[in-house]
Design an enzyme around this catalytic site. Sequence first.
Site, PDB file in Angstrom:
ATOM      1  N   ARG A 169       0.874  -1.161   0.071  1.00 30.06           N
ATOM      2  CA  ARG A 169       0.045  -0.007  -0.140  1.00 30.06           C
ATOM      3  C   ARG A 169       0.836   1.173  -0.064  1.00 30.06           C
ATOM      4  NH1 ARG A 169      -1.861  -3.684   3.824  1.00 30.06           N
ATOM      5  NH2 ARG A 169      -4.063  -4.394   3.171  1.00 30.06           N
ATOM      6  N   LYS A 193      -1.773  -3.006   8.047  1.00 28.38           N
ATOM      7  CA  LYS A 193      -2.977  -2.585   8.865  1.00 28.38           C
ATOM      8  C   LYS A 193      -2.854  -3.581  10.273  1.00 28.38           C
ATOM      9  CE  LYS A 193      -6.211  -1.111   5.270  1.00 28.38           C
ATOM     10  NZ  LYS A 193      -7.398  -1.495   4.526  1.00 28.38           N
ATOM     11  N   HIS A 263      -4.447   3.182  -5.167  1.00 26.05           N
ATOM     12  CA  HIS A 263      -4.204   1.444  -5.180  1.00 26.05           C
ATOM     13  C   HIS A 263      -3.969   0.972  -6.710  1.00 26.05           C
ATOM     14  CE1 HIS A 263      -4.102   0.717  -1.033  1.00 26.05           C
ATOM     15  NE2 HIS A 263      -5.406   0.432  -0.903  1.00 26.05           N
ATOM     16  N   ARG A 266      -1.077  -1.181  -6.833  1.00 23.75           N
ATOM     17  CA  ARG A 266      -1.145  -2.395  -6.069  1.00 23.75           C
ATOM     18  C   ARG A 266      -2.086  -3.536  -6.942  1.00 23.75           C
ATOM     19  NH1 ARG A 266      -1.275  -4.445  -0.771  1.00 23.75           N
ATOM     20  NH2 ARG A 266      -3.427  -4.837   0.028  1.00 23.75           N
ATOM     21  N   HIS A 289      -3.790  -9.462   2.805  1.00 29.83           N
ATOM     22  CA  HIS A 289      -5.006  -9.554   3.047  1.00 29.83           C
ATOM     23  C   HIS A 289      -5.306 -10.836   4.285  1.00 29.83           C
ATOM     24  CE1 HIS A 289      -6.257  -7.989  -0.974  1.00 29.83           C
ATOM     25  NE2 HIS A 289      -6.008  -6.956  -0.264  1.00 29.83           N
ATOM     26  N   TYR A 298     -10.038 -10.363  -7.514  1.00 25.35           N
ATOM     27  CA  TYR A 298      -9.139 -10.434  -8.458  1.00 25.35           C
ATOM     28  C   TYR A 298      -9.277 -11.665  -9.422  1.00 25.35           C
ATOM     29  CZ  TYR A 298      -6.280  -6.754  -6.274  1.00 25.35           C
ATOM     30  OH  TYR A 298      -6.007  -5.445  -5.804  1.00 25.35           O
TER      31      TYR A 298
END
Length: 317
Positions: A169, A193, A263, A266, A289, A298
């Site tokens: 990110r 995160k 993003h 990314r 993730h 995706y």
Amino acid sequence: MVTASNKSRKDEKVKLSSVLNAQNAQLIEAFVDMLWLEKGLSQNTVNAYRTDLSKFALFLQDERVDDMLNVESFQVSDYLAHRLTKKLSQRSTARFLSSARAFYRYQISLKACNKNPIDHVSNPKLPSYLPGTLSEAQVEALLDAPDLSDAVQLRDKAMLELLYATGMRVSELVNLQMHEIGMLQGVIRVTGKGGKERLVPMGEHATHWIKTYLKEARAQLMTKPSNTVFPSKRGLTMTRQTFWHRIKHYAKVAGINTHLSPHTMRHAFATHLLNHGADLRVVQMLLGHSDLSTTQIYTHVAKERLQSLVQEHHPRG
């Protein structure tokens, strides 16, 4: 450094808290403090929870409901109808419902209330969302856009290469620290995160450009001691908004007219990996993730690739 977006969020927080009654304001602040301390959520995420719940509490107060802990499902439905009249997006409404569910679950765990008024409220049906991305040729043009004779643009070149090589990110990139780069091993330690760390390989191109930048340009930007890998022109930690503007500048230089988001690189990283045969779970780990369902946006790429393989290799394709 106080950016315009940070200032607007702060102003909104002050505005909302000034009109909330003391009890509701205290409930919301205690909840978001818990999210920050125990869950390790980012400040942006915590601010989003605070804003969602504060706006709901204000609506309830306007409806003569002064206690957020004494809410029925029909009142939540009334608020959703109110949002509809305001033409607020379905996506932001889904986010509010997620925030409110978590808030009331927390209150139930404290025995402050005994029911969750959100439990019987359905989420709005969201349109399928496929992230915008760039073709491999467009990415190459973007990576070639910086002028390597300039220290700032050489820094940007290294940042763009690393962004595309790792899928990290933008917020992770601008906060990257020197000790998180393992040049000999060819990996970086990314803090994502919730403070979760992951190791991501850099690849030969990104490694080369980071070494070049560190050798030829970083010292020129270091107006004061810092452990930040990519300091701003003032030697400070760069904001993600600043680097986002840099990306848009290089897209213009490269003649890329496609809509970009922070993003975009990314998404290009994930899309191009899948196009070249990577497994979805590998992409999940590289992106950081926690849930595979997040990465499954995706899967359309993987499906297209499978279809082309069948058409190419099956005798009746």
